[in-house]
Design a protein around this motif. Structure first.
Motif, PDB file in Angstrom:
ATOM      1  N   VAL A 106      11.033  -2.398 -13.415  1.00  0.00           N
ATOM      2  CA  VAL A 106      12.199  -2.773 -14.232  1.00  0.00           C
ATOM      3  C   VAL A 106      13.369  -3.131 -13.318  1.00  0.00           C
ATOM      4  O   VAL A 106      14.050  -4.143 -13.524  1.00  0.00           O
ATOM      5  CB  VAL A 106      12.576  -1.646 -15.221  1.00  0.00           C
ATOM      6  N   ALA A 107      13.595  -2.309 -12.283  1.00  0.00           N
ATOM      7  CA  ALA A 107      14.656  -2.618 -11.311  1.00  0.00           C
ATOM      8  C   ALA A 107      14.361  -3.951 -10.622  1.00  0.00           C
ATOM      9  O   ALA A 107      15.262  -4.782 -10.424  1.00  0.00           O
ATOM     10  CB  ALA A 107      14.774  -1.495 -10.289  1.00  0.00           C
ATOM     11  N   ILE A 110      10.502   9.857  -3.495  1.00  0.00           N
ATOM     12  CA  ILE A 110      11.895   9.976  -3.944  1.00  0.00           C
ATOM     13  C   ILE A 110      12.017  10.110  -5.467  1.00  0.00           C
ATOM     14  O   ILE A 110      13.118  10.079  -6.007  1.00  0.00           O
ATOM     15  CB  ILE A 110      12.774   8.812  -3.422  1.00  0.00           C
ATOM     16  N   GLY A 111      10.872  10.252  -6.148  1.00  0.00           N
ATOM     17  CA  GLY A 111      10.883  10.557  -7.574  1.00  0.00           C
ATOM     18  C   GLY A 111      11.044   9.376  -8.515  1.00  0.00           C
ATOM     19  O   GLY A 111      11.584   9.516  -9.607  1.00  0.00           O
ATOM     20  N   ILE A 112      10.539   8.220  -8.121  1.00  0.00           N
ATOM     21  CA  ILE A 112      10.613   7.018  -8.971  1.00  0.00           C
ATOM     22  C   ILE A 112       9.195   6.531  -9.218  1.00  0.00           C
ATOM     23  O   ILE A 112       8.396   6.471  -8.281  1.00  0.00           O
ATOM     24  CB  ILE A 112      11.435   5.897  -8.286  1.00  0.00           C
ATOM     25  N   PHE A 115       0.802  -1.226   0.000  1.00  0.00           N
ATOM     26  CA  PHE A 115       0.000   0.000   0.000  1.00  0.00           C
ATOM     27  C   PHE A 115       0.835   1.276   0.000  1.00  0.00           C
ATOM     28  O   PHE A 115       0.486   2.226  -0.676  1.00  0.00           O
ATOM     29  CB  PHE A 115      -0.978   0.010   1.187  1.00  0.00           C
ATOM     30  N   ILE A 116       1.930   1.306   0.777  1.00  0.00           N
ATOM     31  CA  ILE A 116       2.684   2.559   0.878  1.00  0.00           C
ATOM     32  C   ILE A 116       3.984   2.569   0.086  1.00  0.00           C
ATOM     33  O   ILE A 116       4.632   3.606  -0.014  1.00  0.00           O
ATOM     34  CB  ILE A 116       2.951   2.954   2.349  1.00  0.00           C
ATOM     35  N   GLY A 117       4.345   1.428  -0.479  1.00  0.00           N
ATOM     36  CA  GLY A 117       5.596   1.354  -1.245  1.00  0.00           C
ATOM     37  C   GLY A 117       5.626   2.326  -2.409  1.00  0.00           C
ATOM     38  O   GLY A 117       6.622   3.022  -2.636  1.00  0.00           O
ATOM     39  N   ALA A 118       4.528   2.420  -3.146  1.00  0.00           N
ATOM     40  CA  ALA A 118       4.460   3.335  -4.299  1.00  0.00           C
ATOM     41  C   ALA A 118       4.566   4.791  -3.845  1.00  0.00           C
ATOM     42  O   ALA A 118       5.203   5.610  -4.508  1.00  0.00           O
ATOM     43  CB  ALA A 118       3.170   3.102  -5.080  1.00  0.00           C
ATOM     44  N   SER A 119       3.957   5.116  -2.695  1.00  0.00           N
ATOM     45  CA  SER A 119       4.041   6.483  -2.166  1.00  0.00           C
ATOM     46  C   SER A 119       5.468   6.834  -1.775  1.00  0.00           C
ATOM     47  O   SER A 119       5.928   7.954  -2.008  1.00  0.00           O
ATOM     48  CB  SER A 119       3.136   6.641  -0.940  1.00  0.00           C
ATOM     49  N   ILE A 120       6.148   5.873  -1.187  1.00  0.00           N
ATOM     50  CA  ILE A 120       7.555   6.089  -0.818  1.00  0.00           C
ATOM     51  C   ILE A 120       8.378   6.340  -2.078  1.00  0.00           C
ATOM     52  O   ILE A 120       9.229   7.228  -2.106  1.00  0.00           O
ATOM     53  CB  ILE A 120       8.105   4.884  -0.015  1.00  0.00           C
ATOM     54  N   LEU A 121       8.108   5.553  -3.112  1.00  0.00           N
ATOM     55  CA  LEU A 121       8.825   5.732  -4.378  1.00  0.00           C
ATOM     56  C   LEU A 121       8.546   7.105  -4.979  1.00  0.00           C
ATOM     57  O   LEU A 121       9.458   7.775  -5.455  1.00  0.00           O
ATOM     58  CB  LEU A 121       8.416   4.653  -5.384  1.00  0.00           C
TER      59      LEU A 121
END
Length: 193
Positions: A74-75, A65-67, A56-62
């Motif tokens: 891909v990574a 940081i601009g990813i 749930f929050i992984g995408a927000s964290i990304l």
């Protein structure tokens, strides 16, 4: 919230291959001998919480940081590729730190063995393609499998034997390699649109 059996099955197999709980049986047995006791239920619940929260929050964290999710996918495909190479060729590319006493239930079993960098990366990669509800079902299915394996690890090792565990690891390594290629090809296109 619509459940899709195909998505659930695919996400479950991907996570199962990445977590590689069957291939971890010798490590689990060694940890049991060193630490005395591993709480199968506690390790499974902690791993499930870490994975669901990160989903749930992984995408927000990304985003912070601009990813974007496609770049992360891909990574993640590269990480899955190298994990698959480890499984297929029996080489060690990622080194794990040692030094565990009575904390084996949480570290390294729940994190990073079950809910580690590979599975967390995989979750965000899967989220780029599948519904969140289907991924949560896949997490729950995998946590149940992990719980059963942790509870019965000694019996499974005797039943499968060293060769059986090695064969399972190689088969899931090839599946994981194919999944890594699919994740890479489907997400790399999004980066150039």
């Amino acid at each position: 919230m619509e459940l899709n059996f195909k998505e659930i099955a695919t996400a479950t197999m991907v996570l199962f291959a990445v977590i590689d709980i069957i291939g971890s049986i010798p490590i689990i047995i060694s940890l049991r001998e060193k630490s005395g006791h591993i709480s199968s239920g506690r390790a499974s619940v902690i791993a499930a919480i870490v994975m669901i929260v990160f989903l749930f929050i992984g995408a927000s964290i990304l985003k912070l940081i601009g990813i974007n999710v496609n770049e992360f996918a891909v990574a993640g495909a590269f990480i899955l590729f190298f994990i698959a190479i480890e499984m297929i060729l029996g080489v060690t590319l990622f080194k794990e730190k040692k030094g565990l006493k009575k904390t084996a239930t949480v570290f390294p079993i729940a994190f990073p063995m079950i809910a580690g960098p590979g599975s967390l990366t995989t979750l965000l990669s899967l989220k780029a393609e599948y519904s969140t509800a289907n991924i949560i079902v896949a997490i729950v299915v995998n946590v149940l499998i992990v719980f059963i394996v942790l509870k019965t690890s000694s019996r499974l090792q005797r039943f499968l034997g060293a060769n059986g565990i090695a064969i399972i690891e190689k088969v899931f390594g090839v599946i994981l390699l194919a999944i890594a290629v699919k994740l890479f090809t489907s997400n790399i296109q999004e980066l150039f649109i």
